[in-house]
Design an enzyme around this catalytic site. Structure first.
Site, PDB file in Angstrom:
ATOM      1  N   THR A  71      22.728  19.047  23.694  1.00 45.55           N
ATOM      2  CA  THR A  71      22.413  19.961  24.785  1.00 45.55           C
ATOM      3  C   THR A  71      23.103  21.304  24.582  1.00 45.55           C
ATOM      4  OG1 THR A  71      22.334  18.023  26.197  1.00 45.55           O
ATOM      5  CG2 THR A  71      22.373  20.166  27.288  1.00 45.55           C
TER       6      THR A  71
ATOM      7  N   ARG B 249      36.588  13.386  32.628  1.00 46.36           N
ATOM      8  CA  ARG B 249      38.019  13.500  32.280  1.00 46.36           C
ATOM      9  C   ARG B 249      38.495  14.892  32.657  1.00 46.36           C
ATOM     10  NH1 ARG B 249      35.324  11.740  27.881  1.00 46.36           N
ATOM     11  NH2 ARG B 249      35.367  13.876  27.072  1.00 46.36           N
TER      12      ARG B 249
ATOM     13  N   GLN C  94      23.275   5.184  31.083  1.00 43.88           N
ATOM     14  CA  GLN C  94      24.223   5.694  30.078  1.00 43.88           C
ATOM     15  C   GLN C  94      25.666   5.383  30.464  1.00 43.88           C
ATOM     16  OE1 GLN C  94      23.750   9.917  29.465  1.00 43.88           O
ATOM     17  NE2 GLN C  94      25.361  10.059  27.944  1.00 43.88           N
TER      18      GLN C  94
ATOM     19  N   GLU D 162      17.525  21.055  24.001  1.00 41.89           N
ATOM     20  CA  GLU D 162      18.037  20.973  22.629  1.00 41.89           C
ATOM     21  C   GLU D 162      17.116  21.695  21.654  1.00 41.89           C
ATOM     22  OE1 GLU D 162      19.443  17.226  21.245  1.00 41.89           O
ATOM     23  OE2 GLU D 162      19.967  16.487  23.241  1.00 41.89           O
TER      24      GLU D 162
ATOM     25  N   THR E 116      11.683  10.989  23.848  1.00 41.79           N
ATOM     26  CA  THR E 116      12.193  12.279  23.390  1.00 41.79           C
ATOM     27  C   THR E 116      10.964  13.141  23.135  1.00 41.79           C
ATOM     28  OG1 THR E 116      14.078  11.193  22.313  1.00 41.79           O
ATOM     29  CG2 THR E 116      13.589  13.450  21.624  1.00 41.79           C
TER      30      THR E 116
ATOM     31  N   ASP F  35      15.817  15.680  25.091  1.00 42.36           N
ATOM     32  CA  ASP F  35      16.374  14.334  24.972  1.00 42.36           C
ATOM     33  C   ASP F  35      16.524  13.760  26.388  1.00 42.36           C
ATOM     34  OD1 ASP F  35      17.757  12.041  24.220  1.00 42.36           O
ATOM     35  OD2 ASP F  35      19.679  13.083  24.086  1.00 42.36           O
TER      36      ASP F  35
ATOM     37  N   ASP G 170      20.739  12.590  16.726  1.00 39.04           N
ATOM     38  CA  ASP G 170      21.048  13.584  17.746  1.00 39.04           C
ATOM     39  C   ASP G 170      22.524  13.955  17.675  1.00 39.04           C
ATOM     40  OD1 ASP G 170      20.337  15.296  19.770  1.00 39.04           O
ATOM     41  OD2 ASP G 170      20.637  13.831  21.375  1.00 39.04           O
TER      42      ASP G 170
ATOM     43  N   TYR H 129      27.492   2.959  27.649  1.00 44.47           N
ATOM     44  CA  TYR H 129      27.855   3.770  26.483  1.00 44.47           C
ATOM     45  C   TYR H 129      29.151   3.357  25.811  1.00 44.47           C
ATOM     46  CZ  TYR H 129      31.553   6.791  28.460  1.00 44.47           C
ATOM     47  OH  TYR H 129      32.720   7.279  28.972  1.00 44.47           O
TER      48      TYR H 129
ATOM     49  N   LYS I 287      18.795   6.665  26.261  1.00 49.52           N
ATOM     50  CA  LYS I 287      18.247   7.852  25.613  1.00 49.52           C
ATOM     51  C   LYS I 287      17.084   7.573  24.665  1.00 49.52           C
ATOM     52  CE  LYS I 287      22.311  10.787  25.915  1.00 49.52           C
ATOM     53  NZ  LYS I 287      21.680  12.093  26.139  1.00 49.52           N
TER      54      LYS I 287
ATOM     55  N   ARG J  28      21.110   8.772  33.245  1.00 48.00           N
ATOM     56  CA  ARG J  28      22.568   8.909  33.323  1.00 48.00           C
ATOM     57  C   ARG J  28      23.255   7.655  33.861  1.00 48.00           C
ATOM     58  NH1 ARG J  28      23.186  12.782  29.734  1.00 48.00           N
ATOM     59  NH2 ARG J  28      22.170  14.749  30.318  1.00 48.00           N
TER      60      ARG J  28
ATOM     61  N   GLU K 189      17.574  17.164  28.656  1.00 49.85           N
ATOM     62  CA  GLU K 189      18.592  17.835  27.845  1.00 49.85           C
ATOM     63  C   GLU K 189      17.900  18.890  26.993  1.00 49.85           C
ATOM     64  OE1 GLU K 189      21.035  14.968  25.744  1.00 49.85           O
ATOM     65  OE2 GLU K 189      22.343  14.774  27.498  1.00 49.85           O
TER      66      GLU K 189
ATOM     67  N   GLU L 219      24.964  18.665  34.538  1.00 46.29           N
ATOM     68  CA  GLU L 219      25.859  19.820  34.669  1.00 46.29           C
ATOM     69  C   GLU L 219      25.495  20.673  35.889  1.00 46.29           C
ATOM     70  OE1 GLU L 219      24.792  20.376  30.341  1.00 46.29           O
ATOM     71  OE2 GLU L 219      26.555  21.656  30.496  1.00 46.29           O
TER      72      GLU L 219
ATOM     73  N   HIS M   6      28.390  22.323  26.881  1.00 43.78           N
ATOM     74  CA  HIS M   6      27.911  21.046  27.436  1.00 43.78           C
ATOM     75  C   HIS M   6      28.998  19.976  27.272  1.00 43.78           C
ATOM     76  CE1 HIS M   6      25.177  17.681  28.302  1.00 43.78           C
ATOM     77  NE2 HIS M   6      25.574  17.116  27.188  1.00 43.78           N
TER      78      HIS M   6
ATOM     79  N   TYR N 144      25.765  16.854  18.907  1.00 45.78           N
ATOM     80  CA  TYR N 144      26.440  17.196  20.169  1.00 45.78           C
ATOM     81  C   TYR N 144      27.128  18.538  19.974  1.00 45.78           C
ATOM     82  CZ  TYR N 144      28.849  15.627  24.501  1.00 45.78           C
ATOM     83  OH  TYR N 144      29.304  15.454  25.794  1.00 45.78           O
TER      84      TYR N 144
HETATM   85 CA    CA Z   1      21.225  14.654  23.507  1.00 49.88          CA
END
Ligand code: CA
Length: 447
Positions: A376, A160, A257, A218, A274, A250, A144, A261, A270, A254, A216, A390, A151, A146
């Protein structure tokens, strides 16, 4: 007309129609699409029939096993139909573009209005509603990426605010190795996963069903033919290893995650499910929807191994993507699913070719039937966001449904459906079918 567009042949001519009555432009599966998949007859109490390859045309599926045995095909088209007639499309993907194009041309000739062999082909058609769709291929590996930059910025801003996009993003196509065993075909329900959750109060983690289950949006990429271990695929040859595209969800936990992560990236958050759409839409069908791969002014040019004039001119693709949500209450009341997002593959910062080339740039081999996810694909503004993370700004802003229900993350019984279409003036509209699944309650177990 299509014949005046470079690289397009008679199979793209929008003026031509199929004798299959349901195969109009609105079906998503007109004569110009002809996607491949694996189906099995539904047989009620006696279970499903034997899986075999098929082509979707309108509301019907054409049995490639029976077509291959009919004597109507010759040469590379016959070899492709024999390979695609099997219980998975792996051998078909391994054959590559030449035989696939020959089979597409032959299928077009058999299914076009006025075809000489209509009476011979008609018995090989079955209503799509009478078959079960299975996974198109036995998936060896799933990676997968990114590549959806909006996203990446949106998610980065939640964690951040001052530095949303990490400095490597515009240089390296970011990805991680996912899990192939839990990829399922559209329509397969899955359980809300249990996992380690760290509560906001700062106490010790607990083991419990995820409270922040997300989707997600995708694009999926089916690969083939295989590359060799040690071989790096040049950017202008990368798409020779793309067998076709699908939609991919996907599913993501959260809260799991956020706790797991660091430092090695996504793991159990994740890999519990899928979902992919069942039809493999070929590069040939999507040829009219190629677009330039342009970077915004001021962004760095890709490193030379990820760049070429041909790639800049037509390395992108324009597919419209939708996310629809339906709760159990909505379905029970007969209410239509709610469109929660509309985005596009135009928002890929890295292309399909760049994903393939980067993946093999260290000599890593890709095998026929491997699957890539794009990551995503959110559009820049509201209305085009490809995840609830989001849409609800990290779960802080619930949104309302027409029936008065609200959501931050997914509840049990919710169904998420991805849809897509490629369309433009002077070309047929190519649909992808659906990528849908319903969330089932977690299996409760003691901590
Ligand atoms: Ca993904």
């Amino acid at each position: 007309m299509s014949s005046s567009l470079p690289g397009l042949d008679v199979t793209h001519d929008p003026r031509l129609r199929s004798w299959v009555a349901s195969a109009g432009d609105a079906s998503g599966f007109p004569l110009q699409n002809l996607p491949f998949g694996i189906v099995a007859a539904r047989r009620g109490d006696t279970g499903a029939g034997e899986p075999h390859g098929a082509v979707r045309i309108g509301d019907e599926v054409l049995d490639l096993r029976r077509l291959a045995a009919s004597g109507l095909l010759q040469g590379p088209a016959l070899a492709a139909a024999e390979a695609a007639g099997a219980g998975t499309l792996n051998a078909f993907f391994e054959l590559g573009a030449g035989p696939r194009r020959a089979l597409r041309a032959a299928l077009h000739g058999l299914l076009v209005e006025g075809a000489a062999h209509q009476a011979a082909v008609a018995p090989f058609l079955t209503p799509a509603a009478s078959v079960e769709n299975l996974l198109p291929a036995s998936i060896g590996d799933y990676t997968d990426f990114y590549v959806g930059i909006h996203h990446a910025v949106n998610v980065g801003a939640i964690f951040r605010p001052d530095n949303p996009l990490l400095p490597n993003y515009k240089w390296v196509p970011i990805g991680y190795h996912g899990r192939a065993s839990s990829v399922t075909v559209s329509g397969t329900p899955f359980r809300r996963p249990n996992g380690q959750l760290k509560m906001p109060d700062g106490g010790e983690p607990v083991f419990a069903p995820t409270r922040r289950l997300d989707f997600e949006l995708e694009l999926g990429v089916w690969l083939g033919p295989s590359t060799r271990l040690g071989e790096s695929v040049a950017i202008d040859q990368a798409e020779d290893h793309v067998a076709g595209l699908c939609l991919l969800n996907d599913w993501s936990a959260r809260d799991v995650q956020a706790w797991e992560y660091q430092p090695l990236g996504p793991f159990l958050a994740k890999n519990f499910a899928t979902t992919v759409s069942p039809w493999v839409v070929t590069p040939e069908a999507l040829a009219p929807y190629r677009v330039a791969m342009c970077r915004p002014e001021g962004d760095p040019a890709p490193l030379p191994y990820l760049d070429s004039a041909q790639h800049r001119a037509a390395g992108g693709i324009d597919i419209e993507l939708d996310v629809l949500l339906s709760t159990a209450k909505m379905r029970n009341a007969g209410e239509a699913p709610l469109l929660v997002s509309r985005s596009s593959t135009r928002h890929m910062y890295w292309s399909i070719a760049q994903m393939v080339t980067h993946h093999t740039s260290n000599g890593c081999d890709l095998r026929a039937g491997d699957l890539l996810g794009s990551g995503t694909l959110s559009a820049p503004g509201p209305g085009g966001l490809g995840s609830l993370l989001e849409i609800t700004r990290g779960g802080t802003e619930p949104f309302g449904l027409p029936n008065g229900q609200t959501r931050t993350f997914l509840q049990d019984g919710d169904e998420v459906t991805l849809r897509a279409r490629a369309r433009r003036d002077g070309a047929a509209t190519i649909g992808f079918g659906e990528c849908a699944a319903i969330v089932q309650p977690a299996t409760h177990r003691s901590t």
